[in-house]
Design a protein around this motif. Structure first.
Motif: not given
Length: 126
Positions: A1-5, A7-17
């Protein structure tokens, strides 16, 4: 549920990349081990000294902000350390070209001092 937000998803994706991209430290470590003949123990010392230097940068930043009372400017501090951190990584070229040996500085001593200086400068930016 939190990851579906969004701004959180894009932040996590940026850190992963960002974590997947290669960095200059891997080729430098390869150079230190295979060309300069550093042992695993010496590489471990470099990483330990780098961590201690990062803690030193935190202490330096805290001390600097406390001493200046209300005149501490975060913007000018970041501008100063960004300029320093942008120039210092080129010091490793002294090690690559062997100029430190012409100055009678051993490779390991120069690598340790280079690691300390760069980690302090980069730590002041975080």
């Amino acid at each position: 549920q939190t990851l579906c937000r969004r701004h959180i998803f894009y932040s996590v994706l940026f850190i992963f990349i960002l974590g997947c991209t290669p960095r200059a430290s891997e080729p430098l470590q390869f150079y230190l081990i295979y060309d300069l003949g550093f042992t695993a123990e010496q590489i471990g010392y470099l990483h330990t000294v780098g961590s201690i230097a990062f803690l030193l940068s935190i202490a330096l930043f805290t001390l600097q902000s406390r001493r200046s009372n209300n005149s501490f400017s975060l913007k000018s501090n970041f501008i100063f350390w960004t300029c320093i951190a942008g120039i210092l990584p080129f010091w490793v070229l002294i090690l690559v070209f062997g100029l430190n040996e012409k100055l009678s500085i051993p490779n390991f001593v120069f690598a340790v001092s280079d690691t300390v200086i760069i980690n302090v400068a980069q730590g002041m930016l975080t």
